[in-house]
Design a protein around this motif. Structure first.
Motif, mmCIF file in Angstrom:
data_model
loop_
_atom_site.group_PDB
_atom_site.id
_atom_site.type_symbol
_atom_site.label_atom_id
_atom_site.label_comp_id
_atom_site.label_asym_id
_atom_site.label_seq_id
_atom_site.Cartn_x
_atom_site.Cartn_y
_atom_site.Cartn_z
ATOM 1 N N UNK A 334 3.606 5.937 -1.360
ATOM 2 C CA UNK A 334 3.285 7.347 -1.533
ATOM 3 C C UNK A 334 3.575 7.820 -2.951
ATOM 4 N N UNK A 335 4.720 7.443 -3.481
ATOM 5 C CA UNK A 335 5.110 7.783 -4.845
ATOM 6 C C UNK A 335 5.520 6.491 -5.549
ATOM 7 N N UNK A 336 6.111 6.611 -6.700
ATOM 8 C CA UNK A 336 6.517 5.420 -7.445
ATOM 9 C C UNK A 336 7.531 4.584 -6.678
ATOM 10 N N UNK A 352 7.482 -5.826 21.550
ATOM 11 C CA UNK A 352 8.581 -5.045 22.106
ATOM 12 C C UNK A 352 8.413 -3.557 21.861
ATOM 13 N N UNK A 353 8.253 -3.149 20.602
ATOM 14 C CA UNK A 353 8.066 -1.734 20.331
ATOM 15 C C UNK A 353 7.485 -1.528 18.932
ATOM 16 N N UNK A 354 6.908 -0.338 18.735
ATOM 17 C CA UNK A 354 6.428 0.085 17.427
ATOM 18 C C UNK A 354 7.364 1.159 16.890
ATOM 19 N N UNK A 355 7.442 1.254 15.562
ATOM 20 C CA UNK A 355 8.299 2.285 14.979
ATOM 21 C C UNK A 355 7.691 2.841 13.701
ATOM 22 N N UNK A 356 8.243 3.962 13.269
ATOM 23 C CA UNK A 356 7.867 4.599 12.013
ATOM 24 C C UNK A 356 8.852 4.132 10.950
ATOM 25 N N UNK A 357 8.344 3.767 9.751
ATOM 26 C CA UNK A 357 9.208 3.154 8.758
ATOM 27 C C UNK A 357 9.092 3.872 7.412
ATOM 28 N N UNK A 358 10.269 4.071 6.802
ATOM 29 C CA UNK A 358 10.368 4.660 5.477
ATOM 30 C C UNK A 358 11.065 3.663 4.552
ATOM 31 N N UNK A 359 10.593 3.569 3.307
ATOM 32 C CA UNK A 359 11.197 2.638 2.371
ATOM 33 C C UNK A 359 11.395 3.243 0.998
ATOM 34 N N UNK A 360 12.322 2.664 0.252
ATOM 35 C CA UNK A 360 12.591 3.113 -1.122
ATOM 36 C C UNK A 360 12.813 1.860 -1.973
ATOM 37 N N UNK A 361 11.986 1.709 -3.001
ATOM 38 C CA UNK A 361 12.115 0.540 -3.880
ATOM 39 C C UNK A 361 12.855 0.925 -5.152
ATOM 40 N N UNK A 362 13.569 -0.053 -5.707
ATOM 41 C CA UNK A 362 14.402 0.201 -6.886
ATOM 42 C C UNK A 362 13.910 -0.623 -8.073
#
Length: 362
Positions: A334-336, A352-362
């Motif tokens: 979404x952003x840098x 088994x299940x689905x989920x919503x995922x958020x990530x942050x790269x460094x």
């Protein structure tokens, strides 16, 4: 009483299918108003088989699903669209009907999926691409303890269809294309209700595409991709059904990844799973499940589809016989630094299940 219930279910199924068709047609007609956005409309047929991924499913896996789908797609040829994927790609909407040819137990599925199709290779009149799709699926037959106890594939009438399909297309005329595709389909409710074995059914398909607008591809240079290792932090959020109702389930991953080319990368890390729906004997720490993993990444500009193979270093004794599990994650930058995506966790062929995922790269 039983006949009235069957009539009621049939009416509900017909009304839902009718609404899905109206939504799809409305989308197509509205899009047709804006001629510059329309690219092609496709009609596909398919024939396949059901994978029996457990002993209990073998009696149910003897039929051969057949299907038909309508597919509207558009491609934006701008530099901005190219940069999002480092490739030309179609975005689309697909309406599909899959009949499992076991009407009393398995019934049929009607699905609406959003699709993403990057062009991987093109030469003259031949094109090779990879179609991925995800969306809701209405199932006409699901598990019922009294009336349909054999169907342990599905337990909720609204589930999700996820598919991956390599496709080879040959242009017959300027506005007509013939394509051959192999699709790996998976339907489950994401672990929202049990039983939920989920159905995996590959299909071989043949189809036609009609091009409303077909322009030559402009030439853009690919952005250079850094091949340095990138560190990222990711969390996944969902709920699962337990003994006392729905309970939170979350995971945190610390990982590294390294691009090897414009479309391939590798990675490794550790994921910590915490599932409050699991039964424990003494305390909640038993349901804390650390798992190191290795990963492969398909990289398309801002899109990252990665497949992880993980190994539990600790898990409750009553939680699966498998020590290994897979997680499939589709994310978008979404952003840098910030990514948003969806993930699917599976043990072998069992989702088994689905989920919503958020990530942050460094």
């Amino acid at each position: 009483m039983w006949n009235e219930k069957k009539k009621s279910e049939s009416k509900l199924s017909f009304k839902l299918v009718k609404k899905l068709v109206i939504i799809y047609c409305s989308f197509f007609l509205i899009s047709n108003t804006f001629g510059q956005e329309i690219k092609r409309f496709g009609l596909d047929s398919g024939y396949g088989f059901i994978i029996s991924h457990s002993q209990a499913l073998k009696p149910l896996s003897q039929s051969n699903p057949i299907g038909v789908s309508l597919h509207y797609q558009r491609m934006n040829l701008s530099q901005k669209s190219w940069n999002a994927c480092n490739c030309f790609h179609y975005l689309g909407l697909q309406l599909s009907y899959h009949n499992f040819q076991n009407p009393e137990v398995l019934g049929y599925a009607v699905s609406i999926t959003g699709t993403f199709e990057p062009i991987l290779w093109q030469k003259k009149s031949r094109t090779f691409s990879m179609v991925t799709g995800l969306g809701p699926s209405f199932l006409s037959k699901v598990y019922d303890e009294a009336n349909n106890p054999d169907n342990i594939f599905f337990s909720t009438p609204i589930s999700f269809l996820l598919f991956l399909s390599p496709k080879l297309e040959y242009t017959l005329k300027d506005n007509l294309g013939l394509h051959l595709a192999f699709a790996y389909n998976h339907i489950s409710n994401g672990g929202q209700s049990q039983p939920n074995k989920g159905m995996n059914y590959p299909m071989l398909g043949l189809g036609l595409s009609h091009f409303f607008i077909k322009s030559p591809f402009p030439v853009y240079g690919k952005e250079s991709i850094s091949q340095d290792w990138t560190f990222y932090l990711e969390t996944g959020l969902s709920t699962r059904e337990g003994e006392e109702g729905r309970a939170p389930n979350f995971s945190v991953a610390l990982a590294l990844k390294k691009p090897l080319s414009n479309i391939n990368g590798i990675g490794a890390g550790i994921e910590i799973n915490k599932d409050y729906s699991l039964e424990v004997e003494k305390n909640r720490w038993e349901a804390l499940m650390p798992a190191p993993f290795i990963s492969h990444h398909f990289l398309f500009g801002k899109f990252d589809f990665n497949q992880r193979m993980a190994w539990y270093t600790n898990k409750p004794d009553n939680y699966h016989d498998f020590r290994f599990y897979q997680r499939y994650v589709l994310s978008y930058l979404l952003t840098r630094h910030l990514t948003l995506g969806v993930g699917l966790k599976a043990h072998g062929h069992v989702a088994e299940h689905m989920d919503l995922r958020f990530g942050w790269s460094f």
